[in-house]
Design a protein around this motif. Structure first.
Motif, PDB file in Angstrom:
ATOM      1  N   PRO A   7      40.776   3.887 -68.994  1.00  0.00           N
ATOM      2  CA  PRO A   7      42.045   3.165 -69.100  1.00  0.00           C
ATOM      3  C   PRO A   7      41.995   2.202 -70.283  1.00  0.00           C
ATOM      4  N   ASN A   8      43.149   1.991 -70.901  1.00  0.00           N
ATOM      5  CA  ASN A   8      43.217   1.117 -72.074  1.00  0.00           C
ATOM      6  C   ASN A   8      42.706  -0.290 -71.788  1.00  0.00           C
ATOM      7  N   ASP A   9      42.961  -0.797 -70.585  1.00  0.00           N
ATOM      8  CA  ASP A   9      42.508  -2.158 -70.276  1.00  0.00           C
ATOM      9  C   ASP A   9      40.986  -2.245 -70.204  1.00  0.00           C
ATOM     10  N   LEU A  10      40.337  -1.185 -69.751  1.00  0.00           N
ATOM     11  CA  LEU A  10      38.876  -1.178 -69.695  1.00  0.00           C
ATOM     12  C   LEU A  10      38.290  -1.108 -71.112  1.00  0.00           C
ATOM     13  N   LEU A  26      29.478 -14.400 -76.341  1.00  0.00           N
ATOM     14  CA  LEU A  26      29.682 -13.760 -75.043  1.00  0.00           C
ATOM     15  C   LEU A  26      29.393 -14.745 -73.922  1.00  0.00           C
ATOM     16  N   THR A  27      30.311 -14.819 -72.971  1.00  0.00           N
ATOM     17  CA  THR A  27      30.117 -15.702 -71.820  1.00  0.00           C
ATOM     18  C   THR A  27      29.746 -14.875 -70.597  1.00  0.00           C
ATOM     19  N   VAL A  28      29.183 -15.534 -69.625  1.00  0.00           N
ATOM     20  CA  VAL A  28      28.847 -14.881 -68.364  1.00  0.00           C
ATOM     21  C   VAL A  28      30.122 -14.335 -67.713  1.00  0.00           C
ATOM     22  N   ASP A  29      31.204 -15.086 -67.782  1.00  0.00           N
ATOM     23  CA  ASP A  29      32.462 -14.645 -67.176  1.00  0.00           C
ATOM     24  C   ASP A  29      32.962 -13.348 -67.806  1.00  0.00           C
ATOM     25  N   THR A  30      32.873 -13.249 -69.115  1.00  0.00           N
ATOM     26  CA  THR A  30      33.312 -12.024 -69.790  1.00  0.00           C
ATOM     27  C   THR A  30      32.416 -10.853 -69.422  1.00  0.00           C
ATOM     28  N   ALA A  31      31.116 -11.069 -69.449  1.00  0.00           N
ATOM     29  CA  ALA A  31      30.169 -10.013 -69.094  1.00  0.00           C
ATOM     30  C   ALA A  31      30.387  -9.554 -67.654  1.00  0.00           C
ATOM     31  N   LEU A  32      30.613 -10.494 -66.761  1.00  0.00           N
ATOM     32  CA  LEU A  32      30.855 -10.165 -65.359  1.00  0.00           C
ATOM     33  C   LEU A  32      32.155  -9.384 -65.196  1.00  0.00           C
ATOM     34  N   ALA A  33      33.184  -9.757 -65.930  1.00  0.00           N
ATOM     35  CA  ALA A  33      34.462  -9.052 -65.852  1.00  0.00           C
ATOM     36  C   ALA A  33      34.304  -7.590 -66.276  1.00  0.00           C
ATOM     37  N   VAL A  34      33.552  -7.364 -67.346  1.00  0.00           N
ATOM     38  CA  VAL A  34      33.305  -5.990 -67.804  1.00  0.00           C
ATOM     39  C   VAL A  34      32.520  -5.232 -66.742  1.00  0.00           C
ATOM     40  N   GLN A  35      31.473  -5.837 -66.222  1.00  0.00           N
ATOM     41  CA  GLN A  35      30.632  -5.173 -65.232  1.00  0.00           C
ATOM     42  C   GLN A  35      31.431  -4.799 -63.983  1.00  0.00           C
ATOM     43  N   GLN A  36      32.277  -5.700 -63.530  1.00  0.00           N
ATOM     44  CA  GLN A  36      33.100  -5.419 -62.349  1.00  0.00           C
ATOM     45  C   GLN A  36      34.102  -4.310 -62.623  1.00  0.00           C
ATOM     46  N   ALA A  37      34.702  -4.315 -63.804  1.00  0.00           N
ATOM     47  CA  ALA A  37      35.665  -3.271 -64.159  1.00  0.00           C
ATOM     48  C   ALA A  37      34.984  -1.909 -64.269  1.00  0.00           C
ATOM     49  N   VAL A  38      33.811  -1.869 -64.842  1.00  0.00           N
ATOM     50  CA  VAL A  38      33.053  -0.622 -64.947  1.00  0.00           C
ATOM     51  C   VAL A  38      32.686  -0.113 -63.555  1.00  0.00           C
ATOM     52  N   THR A  39      32.218  -0.998 -62.706  1.00  0.00           N
ATOM     53  CA  THR A  39      31.833  -0.619 -61.348  1.00  0.00           C
ATOM     54  C   THR A  39      33.026  -0.072 -60.578  1.00  0.00           C
ATOM     55  N   ASP A  51      26.340   5.825 -65.989  1.00  0.00           N
ATOM     56  CA  ASP A  51      26.908   6.832 -66.888  1.00  0.00           C
ATOM     57  C   ASP A  51      28.227   6.344 -67.474  1.00  0.00           C
ATOM     58  N   VAL A  52      29.046   5.720 -66.633  1.00  0.00           N
ATOM     59  CA  VAL A  52      30.319   5.189 -67.102  1.00  0.00           C
ATOM     60  C   VAL A  52      30.075   4.090 -68.132  1.00  0.00           C
ATOM     61  N   GLU A  53      29.161   3.198 -67.820  1.00  0.00           N
ATOM     62  CA  GLU A  53      28.871   2.090 -68.733  1.00  0.00           C
ATOM     63  C   GLU A  53      28.364   2.593 -70.083  1.00  0.00           C
ATOM     64  N   MET A  54      27.455   3.558 -70.057  1.00  0.00           N
ATOM     65  CA  MET A  54      26.913   4.089 -71.305  1.00  0.00           C
ATOM     66  C   MET A  54      27.992   4.795 -72.123  1.00  0.00           C
ATOM     67  N   ALA A  55      28.848   5.572 -71.465  1.00  0.00           N
ATOM     68  CA  ALA A  55      29.911   6.282 -72.174  1.00  0.00           C
ATOM     69  C   ALA A  55      30.928   5.306 -72.756  1.00  0.00           C
ATOM     70  N   LEU A  56      31.241   4.260 -72.010  1.00  0.00           N
ATOM     71  CA  LEU A  56      32.192   3.258 -72.492  1.00  0.00           C
ATOM     72  C   LEU A  56      31.628   2.524 -73.704  1.00  0.00           C
ATOM     73  N   LYS A  57      30.381   2.122 -73.626  1.00  0.00           N
ATOM     74  CA  LYS A  57      29.752   1.432 -74.759  1.00  0.00           C
ATOM     75  C   LYS A  57      29.713   2.341 -75.985  1.00  0.00           C
ATOM     76  N   LYS A  58      29.395   3.608 -75.785  1.00  0.00           N
ATOM     77  CA  LYS A  58      29.364   4.545 -76.900  1.00  0.00           C
ATOM     78  C   LYS A  58      30.748   4.675 -77.521  1.00  0.00           C
ATOM     79  N   LYS A  59      31.770   4.782 -76.676  1.00  0.00           N
ATOM     80  CA  LYS A  59      33.141   4.926 -77.176  1.00  0.00           C
ATOM     81  C   LYS A  59      33.564   3.711 -77.990  1.00  0.00           C
ATOM     82  N   VAL A  60      33.199   2.520 -77.535  1.00  0.00           N
ATOM     83  CA  VAL A  60      33.613   1.295 -78.216  1.00  0.00           C
ATOM     84  C   VAL A  60      32.724   0.990 -79.418  1.00  0.00           C
TER      85      VAL A  60
END
Length: 68
Positions: A7-10, A26-39, A51-60
């Motif tokens: 999704p575009n928001d992710l 990078l703040t803890v809040d931002t990192a946590l928001a990404v982690q929660q969205a990925v999960t 797998d989702v996290e790795m693919a998202l990081k690769k895409k970005v």
């Protein structure tokens, strides 16, 4: 993992975190928001979170060149 239609928001959230990492802000809040969205996305699509996290990081971080 096959190409995932994130999704575009992710993508925007990961892009924002990546820019913050590069700027050293990078703040803890931002990192946590990404982690929660990925999960959440991984659970909704029945994929492995890592797998989702790795693919998202690769895409970005290493986007494919756009077709001409």
């Amino acid at each position: 993992m096959a190409d995932t239609d994130f999704p575009n928001d992710l993508i925007a959230l990961e892009r924002s975190a990546w820019q913050a990492i590069q700027a050293g802000t990078l703040t803890v809040d931002t990192a946590l928001a990404v982690q929660q969205a990925v999960t959440t996305f991984a659970a909704e699509t029945k994929q492995s979170r890592i797998d989702v996290e790795m693919a998202l990081k690769k895409k970005v971080r290493h986007p494919e060149p756009e077709a001409a």
